[in-house]
Design an enzyme around this catalytic site. Structure first.
Site, mmCIF file in Angstrom:
data_model
loop_
_atom_site.group_PDB
_atom_site.id
_atom_site.type_symbol
_atom_site.label_atom_id
_atom_site.label_comp_id
_atom_site.label_asym_id
_atom_site.label_seq_id
_atom_site.Cartn_x
_atom_site.Cartn_y
_atom_site.Cartn_z
ATOM 1 N N ASP A 116 -7.754 -5.947 0.058
ATOM 2 C CA ASP A 116 -8.123 -6.724 -1.126
ATOM 3 C C ASP A 116 -7.710 -8.183 -1.048
ATOM 4 O OD1 ASP A 116 -7.350 -3.718 -2.625
ATOM 5 O OD2 ASP A 116 -9.347 -4.618 -2.715
ATOM 6 N N HIS B 45 0.861 -1.190 0.000
ATOM 7 C CA HIS B 45 0.000 0.000 0.000
ATOM 8 C C HIS B 45 0.889 1.229 0.000
ATOM 9 C CE1 HIS B 45 -3.227 2.756 1.014
ATOM 10 N NE2 HIS B 45 -4.054 1.784 0.688
HETATM 11 C C1 SDX Z 1 -6.098 -0.079 -3.002
HETATM 12 O O1 SDX Z 1 -4.178 4.353 -2.100
HETATM 13 C C2 SDX Z 1 -5.250 3.838 -1.585
HETATM 14 O O2 SDX Z 1 -5.791 4.293 -0.575
HETATM 15 C C3 SDX Z 1 -5.824 2.660 -2.350
HETATM 16 C C4 SDX Z 1 -6.882 1.858 -1.611
HETATM 17 C C5 SDX Z 1 -8.138 2.661 -1.415
HETATM 18 O O3 SDX Z 1 -8.879 2.367 -0.462
HETATM 19 O O4 SDX Z 1 -8.439 3.520 -2.303
HETATM 20 O O5 SDX Z 1 -6.388 1.450 -0.346
HETATM 21 C C6 SDX Z 1 -7.278 0.609 -2.403
HETATM 22 O O6 SDX Z 1 -5.784 0.195 -4.121
HETATM 23 C C7 SDX Z 1 -5.285 -1.016 -2.157
HETATM 24 C C8 SDX Z 1 -4.024 -1.553 -2.900
HETATM 25 C C9 SDX Z 1 -4.480 -2.704 -3.788
HETATM 26 N N1 SDX Z 1 -3.407 -3.091 -4.741
HETATM 27 C C10 SDX Z 1 -2.811 -4.281 -4.657
HETATM 28 O O7 SDX Z 1 -2.997 -5.103 -3.759
HETATM 29 C C11 SDX Z 1 -1.877 -4.570 -5.814
HETATM 30 C C12 SDX Z 1 -0.510 -5.012 -5.301
HETATM 31 N N2 SDX Z 1 0.129 -3.903 -4.634
HETATM 32 C C13 SDX Z 1 1.198 -3.203 -5.299
HETATM 33 O O8 SDX Z 1 0.955 -3.023 -6.682
HETATM 34 C C14 SDX Z 1 1.653 -1.963 -4.537
HETATM 35 O O9 SDX Z 1 1.825 -2.350 -3.236
HETATM 36 C C15 SDX Z 1 0.841 -0.676 -4.595
HETATM 37 C C16 SDX Z 1 0.609 -0.229 -5.980
HETATM 38 C C17 SDX Z 1 -0.459 -0.868 -3.886
HETATM 39 C C18 SDX Z 1 1.627 0.400 -3.866
HETATM 40 O O10 SDX Z 1 2.866 0.435 -4.443
HETATM 41 P P1 SDX Z 1 3.789 1.757 -4.427
HETATM 42 O O11 SDX Z 1 3.546 2.537 -3.179
HETATM 43 O O12 SDX Z 1 3.646 2.470 -5.733
HETATM 44 O O13 SDX Z 1 5.229 1.138 -4.314
HETATM 45 P P2 SDX Z 1 5.997 0.474 -5.501
HETATM 46 O O14 SDX Z 1 5.084 -0.222 -6.486
HETATM 47 O O15 SDX Z 1 6.952 1.482 -6.027
HETATM 48 O O16 SDX Z 1 6.781 -0.689 -4.721
HETATM 49 C C19 SDX Z 1 7.951 -0.405 -3.947
HETATM 50 C C20 SDX Z 1 8.734 -1.726 -3.925
HETATM 51 C C21 SDX Z 1 8.963 -2.273 -5.337
HETATM 52 O O17 SDX Z 1 10.121 -3.068 -5.289
HETATM 53 P P3 SDX Z 1 11.496 -2.479 -5.948
HETATM 54 O O18 SDX Z 1 11.147 -2.125 -7.372
HETATM 55 O O19 SDX Z 1 11.840 -1.254 -5.092
HETATM 56 O O20 SDX Z 1 12.470 -3.619 -5.804
HETATM 57 O O21 SDX Z 1 7.925 -2.721 -3.242
HETATM 58 C C22 SDX Z 1 7.606 -3.762 -4.157
HETATM 59 C C23 SDX Z 1 7.786 -3.181 -5.557
HETATM 60 O O22 SDX Z 1 8.060 -4.224 -6.486
HETATM 61 N N3 SDX Z 1 6.208 -4.126 -3.952
HETATM 62 C C24 SDX Z 1 5.731 -5.354 -4.068
HETATM 63 C C25 SDX Z 1 4.357 -5.247 -3.797
HETATM 64 N N4 SDX Z 1 4.045 -3.977 -3.545
HETATM 65 C C26 SDX Z 1 5.201 -3.280 -3.641
HETATM 66 N N5 SDX Z 1 6.337 -6.530 -4.370
HETATM 67 C C27 SDX Z 1 5.545 -7.626 -4.409
HETATM 68 N N6 SDX Z 1 4.193 -7.598 -4.161
HETATM 69 C C28 SDX Z 1 3.597 -6.439 -3.856
HETATM 70 N N7 SDX Z 1 2.274 -6.421 -3.628
#
Ligand code: SDX
Length: 377
Positions: free
Chosen positions: A314, A258
């Site tokens: 989720d 998140h």
């Molecule tokens: C919702 O913002 C909100 O409030 C949203 C929400 C709402 O109520 O409106 O809460 C609803 O959207 C919840 C989130 C649902 N999404 C998911 O479950 C999808 C999986 N999650 C990821 O895509 C991710 O965690 C995000 C998009 C939710 C947040 O990611 P960020 O803050 O943009 O961080 P990032 O993608 O830049 O990740 C930072 C690092 C990366 O690794 P490196 O490239 O630095 O090596 O963390 C890793 C990412 O690869 N990472 C994950 C991960 N989430 C982040 N690695 C594996 N699995 C994951 N889920």
């Protein structure tokens, strides 16, 4: 010329507005709607009152509550054109796209910018709910069923899906889901709706912008993606091996991580508590989904928690959606129904002191370049 340090990709950590609509306490891991703890609202309130709280940032008086719920019920009614549109498109596109189309049509000819347009806010949320229910009903071969005066919002949604009054426990679960998903500050979808609203586009069209931003699996599409992920895993014994291979392929684990919570999503904790109350309604498929989710939650944290990546709501909500019989391709649309309350509230609040949202970009190409006519190239 500013340096590249001025570029904050994804607006990470950037405050773009002030708001009194919700507060995410990332220290204690709690969520407040206009100061009311969402756990209290799930326990003691309902989605109708939650919509009022988000739109007005206060509790309704008893008189206001009764008026508000009757306005909502009135707006649940659909017109023949809505039904014809649903019948025409329901087998030609996905639920979320059809929902956004219906909202765009609702916005036809309307103007934006009036912060007092609360009636439109109420109407938009109710229309989102009845569009959702009518789409599911018509897609499964039923005819449109109008809402009933003796049912509350969640009961009417299930009634308009099934054409009969369902299990009261299922309506309570749906009401809890609607409360939990209603508002969460300025995630991508709320920001998208505000960008549209800041141009003084109308409220319905701005909500449609929010729906389309919610669609992606990194945001609102995550519940459907997390359900598909669990189906891919197949059984709890495969979770650890699946996880190791997914992480080695740098896949994002759906239902984890998140932008704001670098801890266990407090809404996931609420969802887990609701699940314990409905276990006796789970069929064998949902029971397996539950076991996979328990294993994924535990093993996923082993690998990801040290990096500040925890389960979010989720990961767990598919269990509730499936227990009350909602189709796996309708989870994001239900999220949109609920979050339309947050979108409408932010739009109306933003219009109180509107400012066109227009950020900058840092150009990294060359200029000016000499134009060479085609015949000389
Ligand atoms: C919702 O913002 C909100 O409030 C949203 C929400 C709402 O109520 O409106 O809460 C609803 O959207 C919840 C989130 C649902 N999404 C998911 O479950 C999808 C999986 N999650 C990821 O895509 C991710 O965690 C995000 C998009 C939710 C947040 O990611 P960020 O803050 O943009 O961080 P990032 O993608 O830049 O990740 C930072 C690092 C990366 O690794 P490196 O490239 O630095 O090596 O963390 C890793 C990412 O690869 N990472 C994950 C991960 N989430 C982040 N690695 C594996 N699995 C994951 N889920």
């Amino acid at each position: 010329m500013p340096s590249t340090t001025h570029v904050l990709k994804g607006l990470e950590g950037v405050y773009v507005l002030e708001s009194s609509i919700s507060m995410i306490d990332t220290e204690q891991g709690a969520l407040y709607y206009a100061g009311y703890d969402v756990r209290d609202l799930v326990e003691r309130s309902n989605f109708e009152e939650t919509i009022f709280i988000l739109l007005n940032q206060r509790l309704p008086t008893r008189k206001e509550y009764l008026e508000f719920t009757s306005l909502l019920r009135e707006s649940l009614e659909l017109q023949p054109l809505h039904i014809e549109t649903i019948k025409h498109y329901v087998s030609r596109t996905d639920i979320l796209s059809l929902l956004s189309l219906l909202m765009v049509l609702e916005g036809g000819g309307k103007k934006g910018g009036d912060p007092a347009e609360k009636r439109s806010g109420i109407d938009a949320v109710a229309k989102m709910a009845s569009f959702y229910s009518a789409i599911l009903r018509i897609r499964s071969g039923g005819e449109y069923v109008p809402p009933r005066g003796d049912l509350n919002f969640a009961e009417n949604m299930l009634y308009m899906i099934d054409g009969e009054v369902r299990n009261a426990d299922f309506a309570r679960v749906l009401d809890d889901l609607l409360i939990i998903h209603a508002e969460h500050g300025i995630p991508a979808s709320t920001f998208a709706s505000l960008v549209a609203a800041s141009t003084l586009s109308d409220l319905y069209s701005s909500i449609a912008a929010g729906i389309l931003a919610l669609k992606g699996p990194l945001h609102g599409g995550a519940a459907e993606a997390s359900y598909a992920q669990a189906m891919e895993i197949g059984n709890p014994e495969r979770v650890r091996a699946w996880l190791e291979s997914a992480l080695s392929e740098k896949r994002k684990i759906m239902g984890f991580g998140h932008r704001v919570y670098k801890m266990y999503d407090p809404r996931a904790t609420i969802v887990k508590k609701i699940i314990t109350g409905i276990e006796n309604y789970m069929d064998s498929d949902v029971k397996r989904l539950y076991e996979i989710t328990v294993a994924l939650d535990a093993y996923g944290q082993e690998y990801l928690a040290p990096r500040g990546i925890y389960p979010n709501l989720d990961l767990w909500t598919p269990i509730l959606y499936r227990t009350i019989g909602l189709p796996p391709d309708s989870f994001t649309a239900l999220f949109a129904v609920s979050r339309s309350a947050g979108w409408a509230s932010h739009i109306l609040e933003y219009w109180m002191d509107n400012k066109l949202i227009r950020p900058l970009h840092l150009y990294k190409g060359q200029y000016p370049k000499k134009y060479i006519p085609l015949e000389l190239r």
